[in-house]
Structures are given as C-alpha cells and as structure tokens.
Design a protein around this motif. Structure first.
Motif, mmCIF file in Angstrom:
data_model
loop_
_atom_site.group_PDB
_atom_site.id
_atom_site.type_symbol
_atom_site.label_atom_id
_atom_site.label_comp_id
_atom_site.label_asym_id
_atom_site.label_seq_id
_atom_site.Cartn_x
_atom_site.Cartn_y
_atom_site.Cartn_z
ATOM 1 N N ILE A 184 40.659 48.646 34.398
ATOM 2 C CA ILE A 184 40.654 47.285 34.923
ATOM 3 C C ILE A 184 41.535 47.006 35.850
ATOM 4 C CG2 ILE A 184 40.941 44.929 33.917
ATOM 5 C CD1 ILE A 184 39.686 45.873 31.256
ATOM 6 N N ASN A 188 40.654 45.808 39.558
ATOM 7 C CA ASN A 188 41.112 44.487 40.128
ATOM 8 C C ASN A 188 41.930 44.739 41.410
ATOM 9 O OD1 ASN A 188 39.903 43.102 38.012
ATOM 10 N ND2 ASN A 188 42.001 43.109 36.744
ATOM 11 N N VAL A 191 38.896 45.487 44.120
ATOM 12 C CA VAL A 191 38.205 44.247 44.325
ATOM 13 C C VAL A 191 39.088 43.517 45.309
ATOM 14 C CG1 VAL A 191 37.464 42.305 43.605
ATOM 15 C CG2 VAL A 191 36.769 44.164 42.284
ATOM 16 N N LYS A 192 40.285 43.243 44.885
ATOM 17 C CA LYS A 192 41.529 42.591 45.842
ATOM 18 C C LYS A 192 41.472 43.156 47.378
ATOM 19 C CE LYS A 192 46.209 40.971 46.071
ATOM 20 N NZ LYS A 192 47.451 40.910 45.410
#
Length: 203
Positions: A184, A188, A191-192
């Motif tokens: 995760i 994350n 994605v950022k």
C-alpha cells in the motif's frame, strides 16, 4: 480448424461446424482440433467438453482459453490474453449472469494493457507477468504458505485494473515479499508520482 490461427473465435467456428453437420459433437471437435494442432494441450479438449455441457462455460471463456492453448503450443505468434489467469479465476466460478465472465476477461486484458502503459513492458511480457501472478495467488497451497486469502474474481473486480497491475508489478516483476502494508505504501507513492508527472506542463 486452421481458421483459429487467423483470430476466428473458437465458439463461432465450432458452432458453424455443428450447424453444417449435426452429428459433430465433443469427440469429433476434439479429433479435428488434434489433427490441425497436434501439439495443443489436452486441456483444450476439456474446454470443449465444458463448453458443450448444458450449463457449461461461456463463449468468451472458451474463446480465451482456446487461444491461450494455441499460443502455448506455438501456433500463434503473439499472445493476446492472459489465459492462465482467466482459467484460474473462471474455471470453477459460477457467474451470477453471462456478462460477469465477459467483464472479468475484459478486465484481465485491461490489466495487461496497464502493465504496458504504466510500467513499460511489452504485451508479451505483460501477459506472462499477469499469468504468473495468478498462478501464485489463486493457488490455495501458496496462499496458505503466506497466510493470505486466495484471490478470486470478486477480489479482481474490487481492485480494478490499476490496483491489479500494480500488484503484478510489485509482487512479480519486483519480486517483493508479500506484505500488504508495504504494498500500500509503495502503491500510494506510485500514484503520487504518476499524478505529479501528469500535472507537469509540456515544454
């Protein structure tokens, strides 16, 4: 049967053959397939048998796995779908309706596309990476070994193409240890990074 090399769906071809001759059933279809493609896996014959059963598999499932078996045997130049992943998820799944299997197959193909688009793999590489992921995570023995739930069709729908392609990249391509919290955090950050790159003005 040679039409299968050109992309003609197996369900369409088999149905046409049966319309031409009503005596053509499982044995005859398997015989013709073996004569045309002698190196094809015996699992292809099992797929024909299931498709012919009254409550058997859908046309989409037959078409996808048949194409995959021909690819494995070297009769098709380029892989087009992750057929092992499709088999793992759908072979023993009873769909709530016909469209559920079609949606799952479409989603798996989209995962392959995302592997290419997001991580730079070729389509051939992407197909094999997706297949390898589901070889592992749909295997009850492997799931028990890592104390993890067997992944099923509902899991794939929930994660969608972006989440599943990231899982394939993290656990198969990068060979990361199965650790949901670590995944995760990595996802994350990914994605950022993707959002930041998308917001950079050209030039």
């Amino acid at each position: 049967m040679k039409e299968l090399r050109t992309g003609v769906p197996a369900s369409n071809l088999f149905r046409a053959l049966r319309r031409q001759d009503s005596s053509v059933g499982e044995v005859e279809l398997c015989k013709r397939l073996a004569e045309a493609f002698p190196a094809v896996s015996s699992k292809a014959f099992d797929a024909i048998r299931r498709w012919l059963e009254p409550d058997g598999g859908s046309d989409w499932l037959l078409d996808s796995v048949m194409q995959g078996y021909l690819e494995d045997a070297g009769y098709l130049e380029e892989p087009r779908s992750p057929h092992r992943a499709i088999s793992h998820l759908l072979d023993h799944h009873v769909p709530s309706d016909e469209s559920e299997h079609e949606d799952a197959i479409w989603l798996l193909r989209r995962i392959v596309q995302r592997m290419r688009d997001d991580f730079g793999h070729s389509i051939k590489e992407s197909v094999e990476l997706v297949n390898c992921y589901f070889d592992r995570f749909c295997n009850p023995s492997y799931a028990a070994q890592i104390n993890y739930s067997v992944q099923d069709i509902e899991w794939v729908f929930r994660e969608e193409e972006s989440g599943m392609s990231a899982r394939v990249q993290y656990y198969v391509t990068l060979g990361s240890k199965v650790d949901e919290m670590a995944f995760i955090a990595w996802f994350n950050a990914l994605v950022k990074k993707q959002r930041s790159a998308a917001n950079v003005a050209p030039g």
